[in-house]
Design an enzyme around this catalytic site. Sequence first.
Site, mmCIF file in Angstrom:
data_model
loop_
_atom_site.group_PDB
_atom_site.id
_atom_site.type_symbol
_atom_site.label_atom_id
_atom_site.label_comp_id
_atom_site.label_asym_id
_atom_site.label_seq_id
_atom_site.Cartn_x
_atom_site.Cartn_y
_atom_site.Cartn_z
ATOM 1 N N ASP A 85 -34.443 5.653 17.127
ATOM 2 C CA ASP A 85 -33.902 4.646 18.038
ATOM 3 C C ASP A 85 -34.068 5.145 19.472
ATOM 4 O O ASP A 85 -34.053 6.351 19.713
ATOM 5 C CB ASP A 85 -32.422 4.394 17.730
ATOM 6 C CG ASP A 85 -31.866 3.204 18.494
ATOM 7 O OD1 ASP A 85 -32.560 2.161 18.549
ATOM 8 O OD2 ASP A 85 -30.750 3.301 19.029
ATOM 9 N N GLU A 86 -34.233 4.231 20.409
ATOM 10 C CA GLU A 86 -34.413 4.569 21.837
ATOM 11 C C GLU A 86 -35.593 5.516 22.041
ATOM 12 O O GLU A 86 -35.548 6.465 22.819
ATOM 13 C CB GLU A 86 -33.129 5.161 22.428
ATOM 14 C CG GLU A 86 -31.913 4.271 22.305
ATOM 15 C CD GLU A 86 -31.969 2.975 23.109
ATOM 16 O OE1 GLU A 86 -32.906 2.782 23.915
ATOM 17 O OE2 GLU A 86 -31.072 2.133 22.934
ATOM 18 N N CYS A 87 -36.682 5.220 21.348
ATOM 19 C CA CYS A 87 -37.860 6.097 21.366
ATOM 20 C C CYS A 87 -38.521 6.204 22.730
ATOM 21 O O CYS A 87 -39.284 7.147 22.969
ATOM 22 C CB CYS A 87 -38.873 5.649 20.326
ATOM 23 S SG CYS A 87 -39.525 3.988 20.647
ATOM 24 N N GLN A 88 -38.221 5.301 23.638
ATOM 25 C CA GLN A 88 -38.809 5.387 24.974
ATOM 26 C C GLN A 88 -38.443 6.684 25.675
ATOM 27 O O GLN A 88 -39.154 7.145 26.568
ATOM 28 C CB GLN A 88 -38.410 4.186 25.842
ATOM 29 C CG GLN A 88 -36.960 4.160 26.295
ATOM 30 C CD GLN A 88 -36.021 3.475 25.320
ATOM 31 O OE1 GLN A 88 -36.405 3.135 24.198
ATOM 32 N NE2 GLN A 88 -34.788 3.250 25.734
ATOM 33 N N CYS A 145 -33.488 -18.715 31.197
ATOM 34 C CA CYS A 145 -34.268 -19.943 31.419
ATOM 35 C C CYS A 145 -34.944 -20.441 30.142
ATOM 36 O O CYS A 145 -35.503 -21.525 30.113
ATOM 37 C CB CYS A 145 -35.313 -19.716 32.513
ATOM 38 S SG CYS A 145 -36.716 -18.711 31.985
#
Length: 195
Positions: A85-88, A145
């Site tokens: 998880d959160e590999c960035q 939007c």
Amino acid sequence: MAKLYFKFGAMGCSKTAQALITKFNYEERNMKVLLLKPAIDNRDGANTVKSRIGLKNEAVAVGANENVYDKYMNEYSDCNVIIVDECQFLTPVQVDQLSEIVIDKNIPVLCFGLSTDFTTHLFPGSKRLFEIAESITEIKSVCTCGAKATVNARIDEKGRIVTEGSQVCIGGNDRYVAMCRRCWLKRRAKESERI
């Protein structure tokens, strides 16, 4: 053959929830899962992965200087799959190490995370995943939007868009809003007129 997977999207697109659901699906088939997260992401606790809808699980935190390949081989080689998880927030070297696990051990590695930061530039870990992952899937999110959200707009305590600062600023809905690029550019221009 096992693969290195990159599943990415903007803030709020259910990346963490999907990671935890995937973990559950593997475990339901009696497979052992290694759930990893970069240690820098400590907003829900040092060793906890938690989604916005309340799903959570214990994880193994890895520091930026840790060798993920060695950690797997020395402590978790009985695992059948790795989910990140959160590999960035992984380093490019750590992404390469995960890829080596896929190749050497035929273990699937599924990475969930953001592609870009609040200035629309790739995170180093995500850039490397785009370069070498065998499977890349976008998890879609929606702007207010109705268009597809692609920008992780960072906001300050007054709700204004932030355009400068450190690439890493850990936070959730209190710090970020997923927007389409058109809305992000319009809002940035409008807010800069007020300054």
